[in-house]
Write a protein that holds these residues in place. Sequence first.
Motif, PDB file in Angstrom:
ATOM      1  N   MET A   1      52.820  33.244 118.323  1.00  0.00           N
ATOM      2  CA  MET A   1      53.261  34.305 118.994  1.00  0.00           C
ATOM      3  C   MET A   1      54.269  35.023 117.907  1.00  0.00           C
ATOM      4  SD  MET A   1      55.989  33.110 121.747  1.00  0.00           S
ATOM      5  CE  MET A   1      56.683  31.876 121.453  1.00  0.00           C
ATOM      6  N   GLN A   2      54.261  36.317 118.145  1.00  0.00           N
ATOM      7  CA  GLN A   2      55.376  37.103 117.478  1.00  0.00           C
ATOM      8  C   GLN A   2      56.563  36.994 118.012  1.00  0.00           C
ATOM      9  OE1 GLN A   2      55.022  39.210 114.313  1.00  0.00           O
ATOM     10  NE2 GLN A   2      53.162  37.894 114.092  1.00  0.00           N
ATOM     11  N   SER A   3      57.656  36.938 117.397  1.00  0.00           N
ATOM     12  CA  SER A   3      59.203  37.018 117.982  1.00  0.00           C
ATOM     13  C   SER A   3      60.125  37.799 117.235  1.00  0.00           C
ATOM     14  CB  SER A   3      59.296  35.642 118.132  1.00  0.00           C
ATOM     15  OG  SER A   3      60.686  35.661 119.014  1.00  0.00           O
ATOM     16  N   GLU A   7      67.441  33.998 119.067  1.00  0.00           N
ATOM     17  CA  GLU A   7      67.811  32.686 119.792  1.00  0.00           C
ATOM     18  C   GLU A   7      66.447  31.860 119.838  1.00  0.00           C
ATOM     19  OE1 GLU A   7      70.757  31.124 120.521  1.00  0.00           O
ATOM     20  OE2 GLU A   7      71.531  32.977 119.592  1.00  0.00           O
ATOM     21  N   GLU A   8      65.405  32.583 120.355  1.00  0.00           N
ATOM     22  CA  GLU A   8      63.831  31.851 120.046  1.00  0.00           C
ATOM     23  C   GLU A   8      63.671  31.531 118.823  1.00  0.00           C
ATOM     24  OE1 GLU A   8      59.538  32.727 121.912  1.00  0.00           O
ATOM     25  OE2 GLU A   8      60.848  34.511 121.497  1.00  0.00           O
ATOM     26  N   ILE A   9      63.809  32.153 117.707  1.00  0.00           N
ATOM     27  CA  ILE A   9      63.447  31.944 116.452  1.00  0.00           C
ATOM     28  C   ILE A   9      64.396  30.587 116.243  1.00  0.00           C
ATOM     29  CG2 ILE A   9      63.635  32.648 114.097  1.00  0.00           C
ATOM     30  CD1 ILE A   9      63.105  35.696 115.027  1.00  0.00           C
ATOM     31  N   GLU A  55      60.356  42.699 110.520  1.00  0.00           N
ATOM     32  CA  GLU A  55      60.296  43.279 111.881  1.00  0.00           C
ATOM     33  C   GLU A  55      60.232  42.219 112.941  1.00  0.00           C
ATOM     34  OE1 GLU A  55      57.385  46.225 112.445  1.00  0.00           O
ATOM     35  OE2 GLU A  55      58.137  47.574 110.881  1.00  0.00           O
ATOM     36  N   ALA A  56      59.329  41.128 112.560  1.00  0.00           N
ATOM     37  CA  ALA A  56      59.047  39.983 113.609  1.00  0.00           C
ATOM     38  C   ALA A  56      58.766  38.716 112.685  1.00  0.00           C
ATOM     39  CB  ALA A  56      58.183  40.379 114.536  1.00  0.00           C
TER      40      ALA A  56
END
Length: 76
Positions: A1-3, A7-9, A55-56
């Motif tokens: 999934m792209q993020s 915090e998730e990364i 960007e992500a």
Amino acid sequence: MQSTDLEEIKAALWEQAFHPCTRVRWGVAQVMAARRSRGQLLVLLRGRGRWCPVEAVTIERPKLCPTGACDIEEVT
């Protein structure tokens, strides 16, 4: 999934460090660290000495670990 969520990364980077099946990538390069500066997402890529604006990033987590050592349980 792209993020793009920092915090998730960072959580995925921790999983990448301790669970070999989780991968955090930007293109084909492995992401080693992430931060925000002036609203921009910056990542440190493996083998590079400077922060790159992106960007992500792509976070890849398997549903089942081939070794069974790092299965992540879903919370419902």
